[in-house]
Design an enzyme around this catalytic site. Structure first.
Site: not given
Length: 419
Positions: A162, A164, A167, A170, A196, A279, A401
């Site tokens: 966890c 992302t 707001g 990237s 996911s 990852g 990722e």
């Protein structure tokens, strides 16, 4: 070669139910041997070939026959993944003292490439689960490792990563989910997006803000499903990756024990990025498996499909396309394996190589799968044919990722700071 035979079986998608209950087998690659020039076992040790064969056999027997159903019905294949864990695939690069397999990053890449020929989406989730287990194994204390890792390695429990937020994609260092210290607990408030396994998994490795702005204000907490104040958004409808659920996770005055913090306060962003280095190799490896399967599917289709009175394999234009696909595949595989060795050895170029591998391999492998679909013509656009699922499932690899645009930034920054 045993590994090659296993690979050929691994790209079979089994049967789909179409029309009036009749079945169709979508390729006949098992009739022909795999070309030595794209054999993924080339250069591997005998031990690595054994890992690879086990993974290919599992992909063929336990994943490929169900790949289409998992996608169409959006099923999270818990039992299949637990069978994978029995082979050591639940904690591939976790230490053996807490139930892991203790294998190298290169071994891990080889395994994920093989598994992905059977189902990209499921393998990609297994790769995320492995990353979370490794983070707890590497940055957790003795009590945390012993509490979480054995169940994760056996996949009796599943994990989600966890980072992302709605707001901050990237620009991960700008995340706003807050964790305020109150006594011996942190009180979490905020949300994470595109998680996911969200809602189905048991353990969530959460990056949250315990300090000021920027990366040094971020810490890492392990949050367990069922904790009061922890809930989930709706299940997202996605183009691909349908065998794993994706949801937002929401924290509303969610109390998490300080004992669940990995590392010290302020180390969360560093932990997150170190997890992502591996990852990125993992997700690139999943792309390799899809691309390899797609090359074989395209080759097979060219040999059996006729146009203008001749098989497509007689067309020099398509021969050249197939040659380009095979060349890109082998180049991509070599880059992934070089990056895996660099990460395993702790080399100073590891971060850049992991970024290069993720950038180049996910771009090129998507191109390979897309070209394979084109070679299939209209048939490639039908869900009765496996190639379209490989295309849908690996498209997202160019985004997650760390987007491939961010990979370019990391590589460029490395080059410019060394000048």
């Amino acid at each position: 070669m045993a590994a090659a035979r296993a690979l050929v079986r691994g790209v079979r998608l089994g049967t789909y139910s179409i029309g009036r209950s009749r079945s169709l087998i979508f390729n006949s690659v098992q009739r022909r041997g795999i070309s030595a020039c794209i054999d993924p076992s080339i250069g591997l040790t005998d031990e690595q070939k054994e890992f690879q064969k086990v993974a290919f056999d599992f992909a063929a027997n336990e994943m490929a026959p169900h790949m289409a159903e998992w996608d169409q019905k959006e099923m999270f294949p818990v039992e299949a993944m637990r069978k994978a864990a029995q082979l050591g695939f639940g904690g591939i690069y976790v230490h053996p003292d807490v139930g892991g397999s203790g294998l190298s990053r290169l071994d891990t890449s080889i395994i994920f490439e093989a598994l992905s020929t059977g189902c990209v989406s499921t393998t990609a989730y297994i790769s995320i689960h492995n990353m979370c287990a490794w983070m707890i194994d590497t940055f957790g204390n003795k009590e945390q490792r012993e509490k979480y890792c054995p169940d994760l390695c056996s996949m009796q429990k599943f994990a989600s990563y966890c980072l992302t937020e709605p707001g901050s994609g990237s620009d991960a260092a700008s995340l706003s989910t807050s964790a305020k210290l109150q006594g011996d607990h942190y009180i979490l408030n905020g949300s994470k997006a595109f998680i996911s396994g969200g809602g189905e998994t048991d353990v969530y490795v959460v990056m949250c803000r315990t300090g000021g702005k920027g990366p040094k204000g971020i810490s890492c907490l392990v949050v367990e499903k069922g904790t009061p104040g922890f809930s989930f958004g709706k299940k997202e409808k996605k183009v691909g990756w349908n065998s794993q659920p994706t949801r937002a996770v929401i924290f509303e005055d969610c109390a998490v024990p300080v004992a669940n913090r990995l590392g010290a306060e302020g180390e969360g962003f560093s932990i997150a990025m170190k997890g992502l280095n591996g990852g990125r190799i993992n997700i690139a490896s999943c792309s390799l498996g899809a691309a390899h399967a797609s090359v074989l599917l395209a080759r097979d289709h060219m040999c059996v499909r006729k146009q203008f009175g001749e098989p497509l394999s007689n067309s020099q234009f398509l021969q050249f396309k197939l040659a380009e696909m095979a060349t890109k595949l082998v180049a991509a595989r070599l880059l992934v394996r070089q990056a895996a060795l660099a990460l395993q050895d702790g080399r100073p170029d590891a971060v850049s190589l992991c970024s290069m591998a993720k950038l180049f391999v996910t771009d090129e492998c998507f191109s390979i799968c897309n070209q394979a679909l084109q070679i299939h013509g209209g048939y490639g656009y039908l869900k009765d044919y496996a190639v379209q699922q490989y295309v849908r499932d690996i498209r997202v690899h160019q985004i997650l990722e760390g987007t491939n645009e961010v990979m370019r930034m990391i590589i460029a920054r490395s080059l410019l700071t060394e000048s």
